[in-house]
Design a protein around this motif. Sequence first.
Motif, PDB file in Angstrom:
ATOM      1  N   GLU A 141       0.832  -1.208   0.000  1.00 20.13           N
ATOM      2  CA  GLU A 141       0.000   0.000   0.000  1.00 20.13           C
ATOM      3  C   GLU A 141       0.869   1.261   0.000  1.00 20.13           C
ATOM      4  OE1 GLU A 141      -3.130   0.525  -0.348  1.00 20.13           O
ATOM      5  OE2 GLU A 141      -4.146  -1.382   0.096  1.00 20.13           O
ATOM      6  N   LEU A 142       1.959   1.248   0.754  1.00 22.01           N
ATOM      7  CA  LEU A 142       2.835   2.415   0.806  1.00 22.01           C
ATOM      8  C   LEU A 142       3.677   2.544  -0.454  1.00 22.01           C
ATOM      9  CD1 LEU A 142       3.973   2.224   4.538  1.00 22.01           C
ATOM     10  CD2 LEU A 142       2.586   4.023   3.500  1.00 22.01           C
ATOM     11  N   LEU A 143       4.122   1.427  -1.007  1.00 20.40           N
ATOM     12  CA  LEU A 143       4.911   1.483  -2.241  1.00 20.40           C
ATOM     13  C   LEU A 143       4.099   2.062  -3.398  1.00 20.40           C
ATOM     14  CD1 LEU A 143       6.955  -1.849  -2.523  1.00 20.40           C
ATOM     15  CD2 LEU A 143       7.869   0.467  -2.581  1.00 20.40           C
ATOM     16  N   TYR A 144       2.931   1.481  -3.622  1.00 16.61           N
ATOM     17  CA  TYR A 144       2.124   1.911  -4.762  1.00 16.61           C
ATOM     18  C   TYR A 144       1.302   3.157  -4.444  1.00 16.61           C
ATOM     19  CZ  TYR A 144      -1.391   1.926  -8.458  1.00 16.61           C
ATOM     20  OH  TYR A 144      -2.211   2.301  -9.487  1.00 16.61           O
ATOM     21  N   GLY A 145       0.882   3.318  -3.195  1.00 17.29           N
ATOM     22  CA  GLY A 145       0.015   4.441  -2.853  1.00 17.29           C
ATOM     23  C   GLY A 145       0.745   5.737  -2.585  1.00 17.29           C
ATOM     24  N   SER A 146       2.059   5.668  -2.317  1.00 22.31           N
ATOM     25  CA  SER A 146       2.796   6.888  -1.995  1.00 22.31           C
ATOM     26  C   SER A 146       4.089   7.045  -2.781  1.00 22.31           C
ATOM     27  CB  SER A 146       3.114   6.914  -0.490  1.00 22.31           C
ATOM     28  OG  SER A 146       1.917   6.878   0.264  1.00 22.31           O
ATOM     29  N   GLY A 147       4.476   6.038  -3.538  1.00 19.61           N
ATOM     30  CA  GLY A 147       5.659   6.166  -4.374  1.00 19.61           C
ATOM     31  C   GLY A 147       6.964   6.229  -3.601  1.00 19.61           C
ATOM     32  N   LEU A 148       7.028   5.577  -2.435  1.00 18.74           N
ATOM     33  CA  LEU A 148       8.247   5.606  -1.643  1.00 18.74           C
ATOM     34  C   LEU A 148       9.352   4.796  -2.314  1.00 18.74           C
ATOM     35  CD1 LEU A 148       6.907   5.044   1.986  1.00 18.74           C
ATOM     36  CD2 LEU A 148       7.324   7.197   0.805  1.00 18.74           C
ATOM     37  N   ARG A 149      10.598   5.240  -2.128  1.00 11.26           N
ATOM     38  CA  ARG A 149      11.741   4.425  -2.519  1.00 11.26           C
ATOM     39  C   ARG A 149      11.846   3.257  -1.548  1.00 11.26           C
ATOM     40  NH1 ARG A 149      13.786   9.838  -2.929  1.00 11.26           N
ATOM     41  NH2 ARG A 149      14.319  10.389  -5.097  1.00 11.26           N
ATOM     42  N   ALA A 150      12.474   2.174  -1.999  1.00  7.25           N
ATOM     43  CA  ALA A 150      12.585   0.972  -1.164  1.00  7.25           C
ATOM     44  C   ALA A 150      13.295   1.281   0.152  1.00  7.25           C
ATOM     45  CB  ALA A 150      13.327  -0.129  -1.927  1.00  7.25           C
ATOM     46  N   THR A 151      14.400   2.016   0.084  1.00  2.15           N
ATOM     47  CA  THR A 151      15.146   2.343   1.303  1.00  2.15           C
ATOM     48  C   THR A 151      14.319   3.202   2.242  1.00  2.15           C
ATOM     49  OG1 THR A 151      17.257   2.197   0.135  1.00  2.15           O
ATOM     50  CG2 THR A 151      17.252   3.427   2.205  1.00  2.15           C
ATOM     51  N   GLU A 152      13.592   4.161   1.684  1.00  2.00           N
ATOM     52  CA  GLU A 152      12.740   5.018   2.512  1.00  2.00           C
ATOM     53  C   GLU A 152      11.672   4.201   3.213  1.00  2.00           C
ATOM     54  OE1 GLU A 152      13.011   9.008  -0.374  1.00  2.00           O
ATOM     55  OE2 GLU A 152      11.331   7.609  -0.529  1.00  2.00           O
ATOM     56  N   LEU A 179       7.221  16.194   1.489  1.00  2.00           N
ATOM     57  CA  LEU A 179       5.950  15.777   2.069  1.00  2.00           C
ATOM     58  C   LEU A 179       5.353  14.689   1.186  1.00  2.00           C
ATOM     59  CD1 LEU A 179       3.255  18.015   3.632  1.00  2.00           C
ATOM     60  CD2 LEU A 179       2.591  16.363   1.882  1.00  2.00           C
ATOM     61  N   VAL A 180       4.994  13.568   1.792  1.00  2.00           N
ATOM     62  CA  VAL A 180       4.451  12.432   1.049  1.00  2.00           C
ATOM     63  C   VAL A 180       3.017  12.180   1.501  1.00  2.00           C
ATOM     64  CG1 VAL A 180       4.702   9.979   0.552  1.00  2.00           C
ATOM     65  CG2 VAL A 180       6.732  11.398   0.890  1.00  2.00           C
ATOM     66  N   PRO A 181       2.046  12.286   0.585  1.00  2.00           N
ATOM     67  CA  PRO A 181       0.655  11.990   0.967  1.00  2.00           C
ATOM     68  C   PRO A 181       0.456  10.509   1.222  1.00  2.00           C
ATOM     69  CG  PRO A 181       0.816  12.364  -1.397  1.00  2.00           C
ATOM     70  CD  PRO A 181       2.177  12.662  -0.836  1.00  2.00           C
ATOM     71  N   ILE A 182      -0.340  10.203   2.229  1.00  2.00           N
ATOM     72  CA  ILE A 182      -0.632   8.810   2.578  1.00  2.00           C
ATOM     73  C   ILE A 182      -2.135   8.596   2.456  1.00  2.00           C
ATOM     74  CG2 ILE A 182      -0.453   7.024   4.341  1.00  2.00           C
ATOM     75  CD1 ILE A 182       2.232   7.988   3.352  1.00  2.00           C
ATOM     76  N   SER A 183      -2.537   7.642   1.640  1.00  2.00           N
ATOM     77  CA  SER A 183      -3.961   7.398   1.403  1.00  2.00           C
ATOM     78  C   SER A 183      -4.621   6.786   2.636  1.00  2.00           C
ATOM     79  CB  SER A 183      -4.135   6.444   0.217  1.00  2.00           C
ATOM     80  OG  SER A 183      -3.673   5.149   0.558  1.00  2.00           O
ATOM     81  N   ILE A 221       8.183  -8.881  -2.984  1.00  2.00           N
ATOM     82  CA  ILE A 221       7.422  -8.375  -4.134  1.00  2.00           C
ATOM     83  C   ILE A 221       7.457  -9.381  -5.280  1.00  2.00           C
ATOM     84  CG2 ILE A 221       7.295  -6.533  -5.853  1.00  2.00           C
ATOM     85  CD1 ILE A 221       6.377  -5.745  -3.028  1.00  2.00           C
ATOM     86  N   LYS A 222       8.613 -10.021  -5.496  1.00  2.00           N
ATOM     87  CA  LYS A 222       8.719 -11.039  -6.539  1.00  2.00           C
ATOM     88  C   LYS A 222       7.789 -12.215  -6.249  1.00  2.00           C
ATOM     89  CE  LYS A 222      12.125  -9.227  -9.006  1.00  2.00           C
ATOM     90  NZ  LYS A 222      11.960  -8.825 -10.416  1.00  2.00           N
ATOM     91  N   LEU A 240       6.928  -0.613  -8.731  1.00  2.00           N
ATOM     92  CA  LEU A 240       5.702  -0.130  -8.091  1.00  2.00           C
ATOM     93  C   LEU A 240       5.756   1.383  -7.880  1.00  2.00           C
ATOM     94  CD1 LEU A 240       4.931  -2.954  -5.528  1.00  2.00           C
ATOM     95  CD2 LEU A 240       3.462  -2.202  -7.397  1.00  2.00           C
ATOM     96  N   ARG A 241       6.933   1.910  -7.585  1.00  3.19           N
ATOM     97  CA  ARG A 241       7.098   3.365  -7.489  1.00  3.19           C
ATOM     98  C   ARG A 241       6.842   4.004  -8.860  1.00  3.19           C
ATOM     99  NH1 ARG A 241       9.978   7.865  -5.165  1.00  3.19           N
ATOM    100  NH2 ARG A 241      11.550   8.745  -6.563  1.00  3.19           N
ATOM    101  N   HIS A 242       7.362   3.367  -9.917  1.00  3.72           N
ATOM    102  CA  HIS A 242       7.091   3.864 -11.270  1.00  3.72           C
ATOM    103  C   HIS A 242       5.596   3.819 -11.576  1.00  3.72           C
ATOM    104  CE1 HIS A 242      11.177   4.475 -12.330  1.00  3.72           C
ATOM    105  NE2 HIS A 242      11.504   3.213 -12.493  1.00  3.72           N
ATOM    106  N   ALA A 243       4.941   2.752 -11.147  1.00  4.71           N
ATOM    107  CA  ALA A 243       3.503   2.625 -11.397  1.00  4.71           C
ATOM    108  C   ALA A 243       2.741   3.741 -10.697  1.00  4.71           C
ATOM    109  CB  ALA A 243       3.016   1.254 -10.932  1.00  4.71           C
ATOM    110  N   PHE A 244       3.121   4.044  -9.475  1.00  6.86           N
ATOM    111  CA  PHE A 244       2.515   5.161  -8.744  1.00  6.86           C
ATOM    112  C   PHE A 244       2.587   6.442  -9.579  1.00  6.86           C
ATOM    113  CE2 PHE A 244       3.859   8.898  -6.245  1.00  6.86           C
ATOM    114  CZ  PHE A 244       2.713   9.156  -5.496  1.00  6.86           C
ATOM    115  N   ALA A 245       3.781   6.742 -10.109  1.00  6.99           N
ATOM    116  CA  ALA A 245       3.969   7.972 -10.876  1.00  6.99           C
ATOM    117  C   ALA A 245       3.218   7.936 -12.204  1.00  6.99           C
ATOM    118  CB  ALA A 245       5.466   8.189 -11.118  1.00  6.99           C
ATOM    119  N   THR A 246       3.328   6.809 -12.899  1.00  4.23           N
ATOM    120  CA  THR A 246       2.697   6.687 -14.209  1.00  4.23           C
ATOM    121  C   THR A 246       1.177   6.816 -14.123  1.00  4.23           C
ATOM    122  OG1 THR A 246       4.480   5.243 -14.975  1.00  4.23           O
ATOM    123  CG2 THR A 246       2.415   5.188 -16.214  1.00  4.23           C
TER     124      THR A 246
END
Length: 298
Positions: A141-152, A179-183, A221-222, A240-246
């Motif tokens: 949810e955080l990866l796709y919903g907020s576009g966080l980097r894996a390390t973050e 600032l990162v929005p969280i759904s 994820i794999k 998934l971060r790319h998917a968030f942006a796209t």
Amino acid sequence: MTSDDRALIDRFLEMMAAERGASPNTLLAYRTDLTGAAAIMGTLAQAPKAALADLPAAWASLAASTVARKASALRAFYAFLAEEGLRDDDPSAALPRPATRRPLPKVMSAADVDRLFAVIAGRLAADPPARLDLRLSALVELLYGSGLRATELVSLPRRALSADRPFLILRGKGGRERLVPISDRARAAVAAWLAHVPADSPWLFPSGRSHLSRIRLYQMIKSLAAAAGIPPDRISPHVLRHAFATHLLEGGADLRALQAMLGHADIGTTQIYTHVDSRRLVELVNSRHPLATMTPRR
């Protein structure tokens, strides 16, 4: 590599961390590139310009982007030596400047994302849901919903998210805050997971004595992709971060807003996502431009 080289590399990396806010991963990459160049030339700090001119031959089998990264690390190192008065010259002019093209991101369809979440929903339907499935739900949810980097994501503090605050403030690459929005979905998933996090853990996703590793996140994820019937080589945390942006851009998001949410220092980095939206742009011109409603003259 001489002991002087090792000491100067250490001093250079300390400067990069203190003055430029370089992340641990960036520092590790610099160290690897510098020690690799030293192994080829026999010395680093006092290497003559002619020795640097021999590096392109040693790097001939590498991708242009890799050569550009290695050359960039050496330029930064020799600039540091010159600024500190440790060299009278800067030999980095002899380094190659390969032409590189920014690779287009892997594109993940909304249908594929739906399949991932369908697998998660099926697992969460168990009564009660498994602890690790709750963790997986919060992560995705955080990866796709907020576009966080894996390390973050894996290094989020336990109290990073608040039930009454639909955003969090992150310090990302280069020490830049954003600032990162969280759904609502992500906050609900994190709340469900938090009930299983030890009260004394400083991390939201603890593992052993530290937090979840990026490698373990990658494996999770794999595995999820395989369970959803999606080829695992097509998906990673970064995809998934790319998917968030796209998908945000396809939905009409402003490019500058997207830049801020992704934490890109350069708008040019964000613009790689515009390639996926070309069809929508054509439709937009055909339907919204003033000329679209005008009857053509004969």
